[in-house]
Design an enzyme around this catalytic site. Structure first.
Site, PDB file in Angstrom:
ATOM      1  N   PRO A   1      12.402 -39.084 -41.817  1.00  0.00           N
ATOM      2  CA  PRO A   1      11.090 -39.347 -42.408  1.00  0.00           C
ATOM      3  C   PRO A   1      11.145 -40.036 -43.769  1.00  0.00           C
ATOM      4  O   PRO A   1      11.992 -39.725 -44.605  1.00  0.00           O
ATOM      5  CB  PRO A   1      10.474 -37.951 -42.548  1.00  0.00           C
ATOM      6  CG  PRO A   1      11.625 -37.015 -42.527  1.00  0.00           C
ATOM      7  CD  PRO A   1      12.654 -37.654 -41.645  1.00  0.00           C
ATOM      8  N   ASN A   2      10.209 -40.962 -43.922  1.00  0.00           N
ATOM      9  CA  ASN A   2       9.960 -41.732 -45.149  1.00  0.00           C
ATOM     10  C   ASN A   2      10.958 -42.864 -45.384  1.00  0.00           C
ATOM     11  O   ASN A   2      10.762 -43.682 -46.276  1.00  0.00           O
ATOM     12  CB  ASN A   2       9.901 -40.803 -46.384  1.00  0.00           C
ATOM     13  CG  ASN A   2       8.798 -39.779 -46.254  1.00  0.00           C
ATOM     14  OD1 ASN A   2       7.641 -40.143 -46.048  1.00  0.00           O
ATOM     15  ND2 ASN A   2       9.129 -38.501 -46.321  1.00  0.00           N
TER      16      ASN A   2
ATOM     17  N   HIS B   1      23.839 -39.923 -46.404  1.00  0.00           N
ATOM     18  CA  HIS B   1      22.756 -39.857 -47.396  1.00  0.00           C
ATOM     19  C   HIS B   1      22.957 -40.971 -48.406  1.00  0.00           C
ATOM     20  O   HIS B   1      24.072 -41.133 -48.931  1.00  0.00           O
ATOM     21  CB  HIS B   1      22.728 -38.500 -48.100  1.00  0.00           C
ATOM     22  CG  HIS B   1      22.493 -37.391 -47.134  1.00  0.00           C
ATOM     23  ND1 HIS B   1      21.257 -37.165 -46.576  1.00  0.00           N
ATOM     24  CD2 HIS B   1      23.342 -36.512 -46.566  1.00  0.00           C
ATOM     25  CE1 HIS B   1      21.352 -36.166 -45.716  1.00  0.00           C
ATOM     26  NE2 HIS B   1      22.604 -35.763 -45.684  1.00  0.00           N
TER      27      HIS B   1
ATOM     28  N   ASN C   1      20.924 -40.529 -40.812  1.00  0.00           N
ATOM     29  CA  ASN C   1      20.384 -40.061 -42.086  1.00  0.00           C
ATOM     30  C   ASN C   1      19.134 -39.248 -41.733  1.00  0.00           C
ATOM     31  O   ASN C   1      18.065 -39.822 -41.519  1.00  0.00           O
ATOM     32  CB  ASN C   1      20.027 -41.227 -43.001  1.00  0.00           C
ATOM     33  CG  ASN C   1      19.541 -40.720 -44.370  1.00  0.00           C
ATOM     34  OD1 ASN C   1      19.214 -39.541 -44.513  1.00  0.00           O
ATOM     35  ND2 ASN C   1      19.501 -41.600 -45.346  1.00  0.00           N
TER      36      ASN C   1
ATOM     37  N   TYR D   1      16.982 -44.801 -54.428  1.00  0.00           N
ATOM     38  CA  TYR D   1      17.405 -45.278 -53.103  1.00  0.00           C
ATOM     39  C   TYR D   1      17.756 -46.769 -53.066  1.00  0.00           C
ATOM     40  O   TYR D   1      18.141 -47.269 -52.001  1.00  0.00           O
ATOM     41  CB  TYR D   1      16.302 -44.977 -52.076  1.00  0.00           C
ATOM     42  CG  TYR D   1      16.023 -43.494 -51.950  1.00  0.00           C
ATOM     43  CD1 TYR D   1      17.000 -42.619 -51.481  1.00  0.00           C
ATOM     44  CD2 TYR D   1      14.786 -42.956 -52.320  1.00  0.00           C
ATOM     45  CE1 TYR D   1      16.759 -41.260 -51.379  1.00  0.00           C
ATOM     46  CE2 TYR D   1      14.532 -41.594 -52.221  1.00  0.00           C
ATOM     47  CZ  TYR D   1      15.525 -40.755 -51.755  1.00  0.00           C
ATOM     48  OH  TYR D   1      15.286 -39.409 -51.667  1.00  0.00           O
TER      49      TYR D   1
ATOM     50  N   ARG E   1      21.440 -33.603 -57.048  1.00  0.00           N
ATOM     51  CA  ARG E   1      19.980 -33.479 -57.081  1.00  0.00           C
ATOM     52  C   ARG E   1      19.558 -32.010 -56.967  1.00  0.00           C
ATOM     53  O   ARG E   1      20.366 -31.120 -57.232  1.00  0.00           O
ATOM     54  CB  ARG E   1      19.385 -34.357 -55.960  1.00  0.00           C
ATOM     55  CG  ARG E   1      19.752 -35.838 -56.121  1.00  0.00           C
ATOM     56  CD  ARG E   1      19.142 -36.704 -55.051  1.00  0.00           C
ATOM     57  NE  ARG E   1      17.688 -36.740 -55.163  1.00  0.00           N
ATOM     58  CZ  ARG E   1      16.878 -37.270 -54.235  1.00  0.00           C
ATOM     59  NH1 ARG E   1      17.407 -37.816 -53.142  1.00  0.00           N
ATOM     60  NH2 ARG E   1      15.574 -37.262 -54.403  1.00  0.00           N
TER      61      ARG E   1
ATOM     62  N   ALA F   1      14.742 -35.600 -45.068  1.00  0.00           N
ATOM     63  CA  ALA F   1      14.382 -34.219 -45.433  1.00  0.00           C
ATOM     64  C   ALA F   1      14.712 -33.205 -44.337  1.00  0.00           C
ATOM     65  O   ALA F   1      14.930 -32.019 -44.638  1.00  0.00           O
ATOM     66  CB  ALA F   1      12.901 -34.149 -45.785  1.00  0.00           C
TER      67      ALA F   1
ATOM     68  N   ARG G   1       9.899 -48.106 -52.559  1.00  0.00           N
ATOM     69  CA  ARG G   1       9.542 -47.047 -53.506  1.00  0.00           C
ATOM     70  C   ARG G   1      10.823 -46.417 -54.044  1.00  0.00           C
ATOM     71  O   ARG G   1      11.853 -46.467 -53.382  1.00  0.00           O
ATOM     72  CB  ARG G   1       8.733 -45.933 -52.819  1.00  0.00           C
ATOM     73  CG  ARG G   1       7.409 -46.369 -52.235  1.00  0.00           C
ATOM     74  CD  ARG G   1       6.296 -46.262 -53.271  1.00  0.00           C
ATOM     75  NE  ARG G   1       4.989 -46.538 -52.679  1.00  0.00           N
ATOM     76  CZ  ARG G   1       4.534 -47.730 -52.334  1.00  0.00           C
ATOM     77  NH1 ARG G   1       5.297 -48.795 -52.519  1.00  0.00           N
ATOM     78  NH2 ARG G   1       3.324 -47.885 -51.816  1.00  0.00           N
TER      79      ARG G   1
ATOM     80  N   GLU H   1      26.988 -38.018 -40.719  1.00  0.00           N
ATOM     81  CA  GLU H   1      25.762 -37.808 -41.510  1.00  0.00           C
ATOM     82  C   GLU H   1      25.854 -38.656 -42.780  1.00  0.00           C
ATOM     83  O   GLU H   1      26.875 -38.622 -43.468  1.00  0.00           O
ATOM     84  CB  GLU H   1      25.691 -36.319 -41.858  1.00  0.00           C
ATOM     85  CG  GLU H   1      24.537 -35.920 -42.762  1.00  0.00           C
ATOM     86  CD  GLU H   1      24.602 -34.425 -43.120  1.00  0.00           C
ATOM     87  OE1 GLU H   1      25.395 -33.661 -42.494  1.00  0.00           O
ATOM     88  OE2 GLU H   1      23.873 -34.025 -44.041  1.00  0.00           O
TER      89      GLU H   1
HETATM   90  O1  CA2 Z   1      19.690 -39.622 -49.963  1.00  0.00           O
HETATM   91  C1  CA2 Z   1      19.262 -39.657 -48.806  1.00  0.00           C
HETATM   92  O2  CA2 Z   1      19.527 -40.549 -48.006  1.00  0.00           O
HETATM   93  C2  CA2 Z   1      18.282 -38.575 -48.338  1.00  0.00           C
HETATM   94  O3  CA2 Z   1      18.587 -38.263 -46.980  1.00  0.00           O
HETATM   95  C3  CA2 Z   1      16.900 -39.172 -48.448  1.00  0.00           C
HETATM   96  C4  CA2 Z   1      15.775 -38.180 -48.146  1.00  0.00           C
HETATM   97  C5  CA2 Z   1      15.954 -36.882 -48.921  1.00  0.00           C
HETATM   98  O4  CA2 Z   1      14.983 -35.942 -48.509  1.00  0.00           O
HETATM   99  C6  CA2 Z   1      17.339 -36.298 -48.734  1.00  0.00           C
HETATM  100  O5  CA2 Z   1      17.453 -35.136 -49.527  1.00  0.00           O
HETATM  101  C7  CA2 Z   1      18.403 -37.294 -49.144  1.00  0.00           C
HETATM  102  C8  CA2 Z   1      14.426 -38.796 -48.514  1.00  0.00           C
HETATM  103  C9  CA2 Z   1      14.146 -40.067 -47.819  1.00  0.00           C
HETATM  104  C10 CA2 Z   1      12.947 -40.685 -48.434  1.00  0.00           C
HETATM  105  O6  CA2 Z   1      13.118 -42.085 -48.368  1.00  0.00           O
HETATM  106  C11 CA2 Z   1      12.412 -42.844 -49.227  1.00  0.00           C
HETATM  107  C12 CA2 Z   1      12.879 -44.126 -49.408  1.00  0.00           C
HETATM  108  C13 CA2 Z   1      12.223 -44.951 -50.273  1.00  0.00           C
HETATM  109  C14 CA2 Z   1      11.097 -44.517 -50.946  1.00  0.00           C
HETATM  110  C15 CA2 Z   1      10.631 -43.240 -50.747  1.00  0.00           C
HETATM  111  C16 CA2 Z   1      11.293 -42.402 -49.877  1.00  0.00           C
END
Ligand code: CA2
Length: 145
Positions: free
Chosen positions: A11-12, A101, A75, A24, A108, A78, A19, A99
């Site tokens: 997700p996201n 990230h 990946n 990221y 974090r 969340a 963003r 996996e």
């Molecule tokens: O660091 C990572 O790749 C995460 O899997 C990203 C997740 C986070 O919940 C994990 O703890 C670590 C969040 C992905 C959200 O992706 C976005 C990308 C750009 C802008 C906003 C959100």
């Protein structure tokens, strides 16, 4: 044996590059797909990158991977930290699972330090930006021979 590597994104991650670039980066999922293909193609594999904001869809793709994919790079975003359902689905897949990230989850918040998915993953990469996906693809290519 299938020659396809699934690159699954939770997700996201559709917002990657749009963003929170300080966490990221500025690259998009299209860039991720290109990087992964650059590693997989010379090794004789193809990649299929997918992203969903719906947990059931992700589980269905993991089930499909049982027949269609040689390996999974995932990946879980969340869901990493929350989803026993995702872990159970990954346990049904017999090939290599890595996996990834983008951020260093260990630097974090505490809730990001635990991963259900790591209980199944053959390897975990965190904090290497989108290069982590390409390294994961390199690893599965070498595991698959
Ligand atoms: O660091 C990572 O790749 C995460 O899997 C990203 C997740 C986070 O919940 C994990 O703890 C670590 C969040 C992905 C959200 O992706 C976005 C990308 C750009 C802008 C906003 C959100």
């Amino acid at each position: 044996m299938s020659k396809t590597i699934y690159i699954l994104n939770g997700p996201n991650l559709n917002l990657l590059g749009q963003r929170q670039p300080e966490i990221y980066g500025r690259e998009t999922l299209a860039d991720v797909e290109r990087l992964c293909a650059d590693v997989a193609t010379p090794a004789g594999f193809s990649v299929r990158l997918m992203q969903t904001n719906h947990e059931g869809q992700m589980i269905d793709w993991i089930h499909a991977a049982r027949l269609e994919a040689a390996a999974i790079v995932i990946n879980p975003a969340a869901w990493t930290h929350t989803s026993v359902a995702l872990l159970d689905a990954l346990h049904t897949f017999e090939g290599p699972v890595i996996e990834v990230h983008i951020s260093n989850v260990h630097k974090r918040e505490e809730f990001r330090h635990h991963s259900y998915v790591s209980l199944r993953a053959d390897g975990v990469i965190a904090g290497l930006g989108i290069e982590g996906y390409a390294l994961a693809v390199r690893r599965v290519c070498s595991l698959l021979g």
